[in-house]
Design a protein around this motif. Structure first.
Motif, short mmCIF file in Angstrom:
data_model
loop_
_atom_site.label_atom_id
_atom_site.label_comp_id
_atom_site.label_asym_id
_atom_site.label_seq_id
_atom_site.Cartn_x
_atom_site.Cartn_y
_atom_site.Cartn_z
N LEU A 70 0.84 -1.20 0.00
CA LEU A 70 0.00 0.00 0.00
C LEU A 70 0.87 1.25 0.00
O LEU A 70 0.62 2.19 -0.77
N ALA A 71 1.89 1.26 0.82
CA ALA A 71 2.80 2.41 0.88
C ALA A 71 3.47 2.64 -0.47
O ALA A 71 3.54 3.78 -0.96
N ARG A 72 3.95 1.57 -1.10
CA ARG A 72 4.60 1.70 -2.41
C ARG A 72 3.61 2.21 -3.46
O ARG A 72 3.93 3.08 -4.27
N THR A 73 2.39 1.66 -3.44
CA THR A 73 1.38 2.05 -4.42
C THR A 73 1.00 3.51 -4.26
O THR A 73 0.89 4.26 -5.24
N LEU A 74 0.79 3.94 -3.01
CA LEU A 74 0.44 5.34 -2.76
C LEU A 74 1.57 6.27 -3.17
O LEU A 74 1.34 7.29 -3.83
N LEU A 75 2.78 5.93 -2.78
CA LEU A 75 3.92 6.77 -3.12
C LEU A 75 4.10 6.87 -4.63
O LEU A 75 4.31 7.96 -5.18
N GLN A 76 3.97 5.74 -5.33
CA GLN A 76 4.09 5.76 -6.78
C GLN A 76 2.98 6.58 -7.41
O GLN A 76 3.20 7.34 -8.35
N GLY A 77 1.77 6.44 -6.90
CA GLY A 77 0.64 7.22 -7.42
C GLY A 77 0.85 8.71 -7.23
O GLY A 77 0.56 9.51 -8.14
N ILE A 78 1.36 9.10 -6.08
CA ILE A 78 1.63 10.52 -5.82
C ILE A 78 2.72 11.03 -6.76
O ILE A 78 2.59 12.10 -7.36
N ARG A 79 3.77 10.25 -6.90
CA ARG A 79 4.85 10.66 -7.81
C ARG A 79 4.35 10.78 -9.25
O ARG A 79 4.70 11.72 -9.96
#
Length: 103
Positions: A70-79
Motif C-alpha cells: 500500500l505504501a509503495r502504491t500510494l507513493l508511486q501514485g503521488i509521484r
C-alpha cells in the motif's frame, strides 16, 4: 509611424504577451489534477504545481494490500500525479508561449 512609435508598440505587444503567459502559468499551477490509483484503490489529487492536496481511498480495496504494498502504491501514485501535473503545466505554458509569438 516613426521608429520610436514602432518600438513602443512592439514593447506593448511583448508586455501583453508576457502577461498572458504569466497568467496562463498561474492558472496551470492552480488547476488540480486527479490521478487514479491502480484498480479501484482510489485517487490522489495534486495542484498544477504538484502539491498534494487530497488522497481518497476505498476502504474495501485497502484489505487487498499489505502495508508495504500500500505504501509503495500510494507513493508511486503521488509521484506519477506530480509528474503528470508538472508536464501538463509545462505543456500549457509552452502552448501559451507559442500562441503569443514569444517562441
Amino acid at each position: 509611424m516613426n521608429y520610436q512609435d514602432e518600438l513602443y508598440n512592439l514593447a506593448r505587444e511583448i508586455d501583453t504577451a508576457v502577461a498572458t503567459v504569466a497568467q496562463t502559468a498561474r492558472g496551470a499551477e492552480q488547476a488540480p489534477l486527479q490521478w487514479r490509483l491502480p484498480g479501484e484503490l482510489g485517487s490522489v489529487t495534486v495542484s498544477g504545481a504538484g502539491d498534494l492536496s487530497e488522497v481518497t481511498l476505498d476502504v474495501a480495496e485497502l484489505r487487498q494490500y499489505s502495508a508495504d504494498a500500500l505504501a509503495r502504491t500510494l507513493l508511486q501514485g503521488i509521484r506519477d500525479a506530480e509528474r503528470r501535473a508538472d508536464q501538463r503545466r509545462r505543456d500549457t505554458v509552452a502552448a501559451a508561449v507559442t500562441e503569443t509569438g514569444l517562441a
